[in-house]
Design an enzyme around this catalytic site. Structure first.
Site, PDB file in Angstrom:
ATOM      1  N   HIS A   1     -10.503   3.185  -9.001  1.00 13.77           N
ATOM      2  CA  HIS A   1     -10.067   2.080  -7.927  1.00 13.77           C
ATOM      3  C   HIS A   1     -11.272   1.237  -7.290  1.00 13.77           C
ATOM      4  O   HIS A   1     -11.015   0.044  -7.373  1.00 13.77           O
ATOM      5  CB  HIS A   1      -9.507   2.972  -6.543  1.00 13.77           C
ATOM      6  CG  HIS A   1      -9.280   2.121  -5.106  1.00 13.77           C
ATOM      7  ND1 HIS A   1      -8.398   1.133  -5.373  1.00 13.77           N
ATOM      8  CD2 HIS A   1      -9.792   2.163  -3.982  1.00 13.77           C
ATOM      9  CE1 HIS A   1      -8.344   0.442  -4.242  1.00 13.77           C
ATOM     10  NE2 HIS A   1      -9.318   1.342  -3.419  1.00 13.77           N
TER      11      HIS A   1
ATOM     12  N   HIS B   1     -16.804   0.483  -1.387  1.00 11.60           N
ATOM     13  CA  HIS B   1     -15.750   0.271  -0.082  1.00 11.60           C
ATOM     14  C   HIS B   1     -15.447   1.728   0.426  1.00 11.60           C
ATOM     15  O   HIS B   1     -14.764   1.563   1.645  1.00 11.60           O
ATOM     16  CB  HIS B   1     -14.908  -0.884  -0.310  1.00 11.60           C
ATOM     17  CG  HIS B   1     -13.646  -0.437  -0.914  1.00 11.60           C
ATOM     18  ND1 HIS B   1     -13.636  -0.599  -2.234  1.00 11.60           N
ATOM     19  CD2 HIS B   1     -12.535   0.041  -0.413  1.00 11.60           C
ATOM     20  CE1 HIS B   1     -12.444   0.002  -2.641  1.00 11.60           C
ATOM     21  NE2 HIS B   1     -11.778   0.236  -1.699  1.00 11.60           N
TER      22      HIS B   1
ATOM     23  N   GLU C   1     -15.384   6.118   3.988  1.00 14.43           N
ATOM     24  CA  GLU C   1     -14.008   6.722   4.492  1.00 14.43           C
ATOM     25  C   GLU C   1     -13.642   8.046   3.571  1.00 14.43           C
ATOM     26  O   GLU C   1     -13.337   8.941   4.340  1.00 14.43           O
ATOM     27  CB  GLU C   1     -12.909   5.600   4.319  1.00 14.43           C
ATOM     28  CG  GLU C   1     -11.650   5.880   5.058  1.00 14.43           C
ATOM     29  CD  GLU C   1     -10.587   5.116   4.910  1.00 14.43           C
ATOM     30  OE1 GLU C   1     -10.885   3.918   4.390  1.00 14.43           O
ATOM     31  OE2 GLU C   1      -9.433   5.368   5.393  1.00 14.43           O
ATOM     32  N   ASP C   2     -13.768   8.063   2.201  1.00 12.85           N
ATOM     33  CA  ASP C   2     -13.425   8.729   1.469  1.00 12.85           C
ATOM     34  C   ASP C   2     -14.540   9.734   0.847  1.00 12.85           C
ATOM     35  O   ASP C   2     -14.266  10.977   0.158  1.00 12.85           O
ATOM     36  CB  ASP C   2     -12.441   8.357   0.321  1.00 12.85           C
ATOM     37  CG  ASP C   2     -11.172   7.999   0.964  1.00 12.85           C
ATOM     38  OD1 ASP C   2     -10.558   8.302   1.752  1.00 12.85           O
ATOM     39  OD2 ASP C   2     -10.871   6.676   0.447  1.00 12.85           O
TER      40      ASP C   2
ATOM     41  N   ASP D   1      -8.961  -5.062  -2.380  1.00 10.67           N
ATOM     42  CA  ASP D   1      -8.635  -3.682  -2.123  1.00 10.67           C
ATOM     43  C   ASP D   1      -7.145  -3.471  -2.241  1.00 10.67           C
ATOM     44  O   ASP D   1      -6.393  -2.598  -2.465  1.00 10.67           O
ATOM     45  CB  ASP D   1      -9.197  -2.940  -0.885  1.00 10.67           C
ATOM     46  CG  ASP D   1      -8.680  -1.505  -0.509  1.00 10.67           C
ATOM     47  OD1 ASP D   1      -8.700  -0.660  -1.671  1.00 10.67           O
ATOM     48  OD2 ASP D   1      -8.633  -1.433   0.636  1.00 10.67           O
TER      49      ASP D   1
ATOM     50  N   ASP E   1      11.939 -26.737  -8.252  1.00 12.04           N
ATOM     51  CA  ASP E   1      10.498 -26.678  -8.654  1.00 12.04           C
ATOM     52  C   ASP E   1      10.294 -25.326  -9.000  1.00 12.04           C
ATOM     53  O   ASP E   1       8.998 -24.521  -9.111  1.00 12.04           O
ATOM     54  CB  ASP E   1       9.506 -26.851  -7.454  1.00 12.04           C
ATOM     55  CG  ASP E   1       9.691 -26.115  -6.380  1.00 12.04           C
ATOM     56  OD1 ASP E   1      10.948 -25.267  -6.192  1.00 12.04           O
ATOM     57  OD2 ASP E   1       8.911 -25.965  -5.473  1.00 12.04           O
TER      58      ASP E   1
HETATM   59 MN    MN Z   1      -9.818   1.169  -1.219  1.00 12.28          MN
END
Ligand code: MN
Length: 490
Positions: free
Chosen positions: A49, A73, A77-78, A141, A263
């Site tokens: 990821h 990133h 958090e993880d 993300d 279009d």
């Molecule tokens: Mn992420």
């Protein structure tokens, strides 16, 4: 070396600036370690990821710091990392970016209560406006999460998809990142409105089997027409993004009628110079009759406020149908696909956020985009009332926009439903206060008349100093107009 890392490094090779490969490899190793043993819902190793996110960022020509932040990133958090770890291992800059992204990710825009929702939205805008690179990482993300959305429970899919259509798509649009906006929205559309999506896919397929072949023939005709004079010109046929088609079909004047869409396929001619664009327009109109009333839009002479430039014209193809042709230079093309990311002069923007001083240094086009971000940040400081902020945000910044012109050709970007009074206040507070009448395209109209795309608006001023009329508050839609009128009535 891992294939994942190899592919990422390959993607960075096409960015205009050299990247710091060593730092990218170091942050890859750091992220891999931090996410050891973690899996995505798809069953893939978690590291896939952040690498995908960093690869998107590289393909958007972002700098090393932003690519590194993409890799890292989710480590706070993880992955159990702390901002202090990131400062120590990398830099203040990287740490504050990752911290910003973490804060935004923790905000769920579908709060149980409206107040919670607004508070989160407010924080999100504030974090994003403090450093545009946070927005870039967040968009990348979201992009990869949408690409793997099928593995999540249906309820979550729906929430993320709607949030994308309401917040991230419009943000990408306002940053001029047309390609990213289109792709985010199409990915989200499928999960937000699955039935409408399937229906539109099959409708489009039917249409394309016939139109697709015609447009290839038409492309050859155009090539034959312009190649002798412009051997360097490029022509491609672009297909309208599905979600944008969906929105268009919902417009009252179209009312779901597929035959009124001209279009779905457009021929795009990419030239080397602005003069070339106008010369090719001449050639095209000489050979293919322009469709009366549908007309031509010259966004080269009058760019849209998000910086979009191109000439659009609709002609009879000679094969029994109407075709849209878009003519632009290569630079305009890159700008329209990648927007602010196309010319990411990082040294000018820095992580200090968007100061006035910075804005002055930037060209008109970029300035316009950044002003929008700055405006959001300043509103959030000004406004104490949550619901007022949400209203302003929803109706001013993220709703669908129209573009109108002043009599001297300046373009103003207003929300749908805006009136001449909204326009007047957008130009200048005094112009708003002194309004007594308005002309649209030379015709006198009432002050509550709703403006349409491309209208030329002229305000008739009072000879003496006047105050705004309290009744205007009943029909104005922009926050700027409401605020200025209320203030001067006190
Ligand atoms: Mn992420």
């Amino acid at each position: 070396m891992d294939t994942l890392l190899q592919n990422l490094l390959k993607a960075t090779h096409s960015t205009p600036r050299p990247v710091d490969e060593e730092l990218i490899i170091k942050s890859y190793e750091f992220a891999k370690l931090a996410h050891t043993g973690q899996k995505r819902k798809s069953g893939d190793e978690f590291i896939t990821h952040p690498v995908a996110v960093a690869t998107h960022l590289a393909s958007w020509n972002m700098d090393t710091t932003t690519i590194v932040a993409g890799l890292l990133h989710d480590t706070i958090e993880d992955g159990g990392a702390t901002p202090a770890d990131l400062v120590k291992e990398f830099s203040e800059d990287v740490a504050s970016l990752v911290d910003g992204v973490t804060k935004v990710s923790g905000l769920h825009l579908k709060g149980q209560l409206e107040s919670e929702f607004v508070e989160n939205l407010r924080k999100m805008i504030l974090v994003m406006a403090s450093d545009l690179r946070v927005i870039m990482v967040k968009l990348a993300d979201r992009y990869h999460n949408l690409q793997t959305l099928e593995f999540l429970p249906v309820e979550k899919q729906h929430r993320i998809a709607i949030e994308t259509l309401e917040i991230y798509g419009p943000i990408a649009e306002r940053l001029g990142m047309g390609l990213v906006k289109g792709e985010l929205e199409d990915l989200a559309f499928k999960f937000a409105y699955p039935e409408d999506y399937q229906k539109l896919v099959s409708q489009t397929k039917k249409f394309l089997t016939i139109a697709g072949k015609n447009s290839e023939d038409f492309k050859k005709d155009i090539l034959t027409l312009i190649m002798p004079q412009f051997p360097d010109a490029q022509i491609n046929i672009r297909q309208k993004h599905l979600y944008s088609l969906y929105r268009k079909l919902q417009r009252p004047e179209i009312n779901g009628d597929f035959s009124k869409i001209h279009d779905l396929l457009a021929a795009r001619i990419i030239m080397n110079s602005v003069e070339g664009c106008y010369q090719v327009l001449g050639l095209v109109h000489h050979q293919f009759r322009p469709v009366p009333h549908l007309g031509i839009s010259d966004f080269i002479a009058s760019p849209k406020p998000n910086g979009y430039q191109s000439i659009h014209t609709k002609v009879f193809s000679g094969l029994g149908h109407i075709v849209e042709i878009q003519i632009r230079t290569r630079q305009m093309h890159e700008q329209s696909e990648m927007g602010i990311a196309a010319h990411w002069h990082y040294s000018q923007i820095k992580s200090s956020g968007v100061s006035n001083e910075t804005l002055d240094k930037l060209s008109f086009v970029q300035k316009n985009k950044l002003q929008w971000v700055q405006q959001l940040a300043s509103w959030q400081k000004e406004m104490t009332d949550n619901s007022e902020y949400l209203q302003a945000l929803k109706f001013d910044a993220l709703s669908h926009r129209i573009f109108v012109l002043s009599p001297t050709g300046d373009v103003y970007d207003l929300p749908d439903g805006a009136t001449p009074i909204d326009y007047a206040y957008a130009v200048h507070t005094e112009l708003g206060h002194q309004s007594v009448g308005a002309k649209i395209n030379g015709e006198l109209v009432s002050l509550d008349q709703k403006l349409k795309n491309g209208d030329i608006v002229e305000i008739i001023l009072s000879k003496k100093k006047t105050k705004p009329n309290a009744k205007w508050l009943d029909f104005v839609v922009t926050h700027t107009a409401k605020k200025s009128i209320s203030k001067s009535l006190i």
